[in-house]
Design an enzyme around this catalytic site. Structure first.
Site, short mmCIF file in Angstrom:
data_model
loop_
_atom_site.label_atom_id
_atom_site.label_comp_id
_atom_site.label_asym_id
_atom_site.label_seq_id
_atom_site.Cartn_x
_atom_site.Cartn_y
_atom_site.Cartn_z
CB CYS A 145 -0.95 -0.02 1.32
SG CYS A 145 -2.25 1.31 1.31
CB CYS A 146 4.06 2.47 2.09
SG CYS A 146 3.25 2.80 3.58
CB CYS A 152 -2.78 7.18 5.81
SG CYS A 152 -1.71 7.30 4.41
CB CYS A 167 -1.16 3.62 8.94
SG CYS A 167 -1.99 2.34 7.80
CB CYS A 189 5.77 5.48 4.67
SG CYS A 189 6.61 6.91 4.05
S1 SF4 Z 1 0.34 4.87 5.53
FE1 SF4 Z 1 -1.18 3.03 5.68
S2 SF4 Z 1 -2.83 3.72 4.44
FE2 SF4 Z 1 -0.92 5.21 4.09
S3 SF4 Z 1 -0.18 4.50 2.19
FE3 SF4 Z 1 1.00 3.22 3.78
S4 SF4 Z 1 -0.19 1.53 4.31
FE4 SF4 Z 1 -1.26 2.62 2.98
#
Ligand code: SF4
Length: 217
Positions: free
Chosen positions: A104-105, A187, A190, A213
């Site tokens: 996701c990151c 985010c 998280c 991240c």
């Molecule tokens: S902090 Fe969480 S929601 Fe944001 S990009 Fe990374 S995994 Fe995804």
């Protein structure tokens, strides 16, 4: 540019000196400042020292509404040259953050950052040693080997008190989440508030082993 050619004096000088040096060395169009907008210090210093310098906000699609509002307010108040960089068009809101934090990151932060830095010579961040244990070695001058770009962290030596005094001196507003116990803001899925005395970044990816991240690798 070899790291050794970046003046060592920047490590101990005022953070604004780093912005001035970068603008003279690389030219304003070759510099990108990335800001998370958890506070106003970095963007105020950037825009007041080098008016028109590009400030990038990586919009992961999961930013807190407060952070987006704060970025818009500061853009108006400080006349920021703000560029919002989104994930690629095929990246839609999904549940990846629940099952694959790294993935996701990567698609929401790392890839957009790499795109924002394309063709640039210097990247300026708000990284500070006082952010927490994972950042105690942060230096003002660094070089991101993987991205082949000069990476400058003007606030590396700034303490929390330095940040507070700068904000007070310039009468800067704060992200509304700060007063609600969020000293570090990413985010919404998280990030949680932290208790008094807890590591400032302890609310980031809480309950997992993830601490960064990936953009500051
Ligand atoms: S902090 Fe969480 S929601 Fe944001 S990009 Fe990374 S995994 Fe995804």
């Amino acid at each position: 540019m070899p790291l050794l050619t970046i003046p060592e004096s920047l490590e101990k000088g005022h953070p604004a000196d780093t912005f001035r040096w970068a603008a003279e060395q690389f030219g304003i169009d070759s510099i990108v400042v990335t800001a998370s907008f958890q506070n106003a210090v970095l963007v105020h210093m950037a825009a007041s020292t080098v008016p028109g310098i590009e400030i990038v906000l990586l919009d992961t699609q999961y930013l807190f509404a407060e952070t987006k509002w704060f970025a818009e307010e500061l853009t108006k108040k400080l006349d920021l040259n703000l560029r919002i960089v989104n994930p690629l068009p095929h990246v839609k809101a999904d549940n990846l953050w629940q099952v694959n934090l790294e993935g996701c990151c990567n698609i929401r932060k790392v890839e957009p950052l790499n795109r924002a830095l394309e063709g640039k010579l210097a990247w300026v961040t708000g990284l500070r040693r006082a952010d927490g244990p994972t950042r105690t070695n942060a230096r003002v001058r660094s070089f991101d080997i993987g991205r082949n770009i000069v990476k400058l962290n003007p606030l590396a030596a700034y303490t929390d008190d330095d940040m507070m005094h700068y904000a007070q001196l310039h009468e800067l507003p704060s992200n509304p989440l700060t007063e609600r116990g969020y000293p570090s803001i990413g985010c919404w899925p998280c990030t949680r508030p932290v208790a008094t005395g807890e590591d400032k970044r302890g609310g980031r990816w809480a309950g997992t082993t993830k601490t960064e991240c990936g953009i500051h690798a």
